[in-house]
Design an enzyme around this catalytic site. Sequence first.
Site, PDB file in Angstrom:
ATOM      1  N   GLY A  43      25.264 -13.162 -11.938  1.00 36.91           N
ATOM      2  CA  GLY A  43      25.076 -12.765 -10.544  1.00 36.91           C
ATOM      3  C   GLY A  43      23.712 -13.205 -10.006  1.00 36.91           C
ATOM      4  N   SER A 115      24.220 -17.582 -17.076  1.00 32.21           N
ATOM      5  CA  SER A 115      23.729 -17.766 -15.723  1.00 32.21           C
ATOM      6  C   SER A 115      22.570 -16.791 -15.467  1.00 32.21           C
ATOM      7  CB  SER A 115      24.881 -17.598 -14.727  1.00 32.21           C
ATOM      8  OG  SER A 115      24.529 -18.046 -13.452  1.00 32.21           O
ATOM      9  N   TRP A 116      22.681 -15.909 -14.466  1.00 32.06           N
ATOM     10  CA  TRP A 116      21.627 -14.911 -14.256  1.00 32.06           C
ATOM     11  C   TRP A 116      21.398 -14.095 -15.522  1.00 32.06           C
ATOM     12  CZ3 TRP A 116      17.550 -12.733 -12.266  1.00 32.06           C
ATOM     13  CH2 TRP A 116      17.313 -11.371 -12.521  1.00 32.06           C
ATOM     14  N   ASP A 264      26.954 -29.121 -14.431  1.00 27.87           N
ATOM     15  CA  ASP A 264      26.632 -27.862 -13.756  1.00 27.87           C
ATOM     16  C   ASP A 264      25.749 -28.158 -12.546  1.00 27.87           C
ATOM     17  OD1 ASP A 264      25.824 -25.339 -12.965  1.00 27.87           O
ATOM     18  OD2 ASP A 264      25.520 -24.603 -15.009  1.00 27.87           O
ATOM     19  N   HIS A 292      29.385 -25.275 -14.651  1.00 29.90           N
ATOM     20  CA  HIS A 292      28.752 -23.950 -14.727  1.00 29.90           C
ATOM     21  C   HIS A 292      29.678 -22.918 -15.363  1.00 29.90           C
ATOM     22  CE1 HIS A 292      25.743 -20.983 -13.533  1.00 29.90           C
ATOM     23  NE2 HIS A 292      26.727 -20.199 -13.102  1.00 29.90           N
TER      24      HIS A 292
END
Length: 318
Positions: A43, A115-116, A264, A292
Amino acid sequence: MIDLYPPAEPYDKGLLDVGDGNFVYWETCGNPDGKPAVMLHGGPGQGCTPGMRRMFDPARYRAVLFDQRGCGRSTPHASDPATDMRHNTTHHLVADMERLREHLGIERWLVTGGSWGTTLALAYAERFPERVTEIVVSAISTTRPSEIDWLYRGAGRFFPEEWARFRGDLSGDLVAAYARLMEDPDPHVRTEAARSWCAWEDTVLSLEPGATVHNGPIGDWELAFARIVTHYYSHAGWLDPGALIRDAVLLRDIPGVLIHGRRDLSCPVDTAWELARAWPGAELLIDDGSGHRSSDVKRAWKLAALDRFASRGSASGK
């Protein structure tokens, strides 16, 4: 398709009071006496999903999942405009992780995410390296201003029409502008801002295999996600620029596996490469065919890393 472990239900769960009026939802699944591991969702603001439980061998792992402040099943929810965002920062999330570890009686745990979730994993591990046994992360992001600028401006050169719609009548720092829109007292303004934000997120990933576009109504999930991510990114995650890569040397005694897709567009591969160079002993795996999102190759690499680390060190982590 790569076979994940069978669907699992939590054997324990709860809401942890982390202060500032926030309660973080957590759950544990697998073997209560297994190797502790914590999953960090992306996120920021996406929340955990049942599928994340399937990355862990239920016979060997005590897997911990939790919804970060303001999203998922944690309360208060960021979709509610009355929710105060002042106490929702990277430093708060790091403290929440440590409080959850102590609450569950875990001495040390493996940290994984994407990711985050990579940013949060690094921030936590560099703050508490003595509490981390291994790190397995994918879709590498460190939330540097340059990375944020690329995602919400630079990537627009690949999608000029969509980026023009994303920009609209806004000027200056688009992330900060959207953060202000997500705090607007008018619910219509917030809804349309969330719709536009989510559309751009989908656009950047639209060239990947199996890409989907969100065409449904804007609900609490989208409102919380857009509000949290703009809140975090407009402050560059409250991190000094480049600090997570600069301080990766602190992870020199922690085995790490970094998994990334060369295609990505959301998180270009140079960040993963720079992190691997700064982290003594880290293993970098790059798949030329992945982007991604998860893929069979990236999923297989992550499962292999988690399986390899499952029997490493103390089983209980206590």
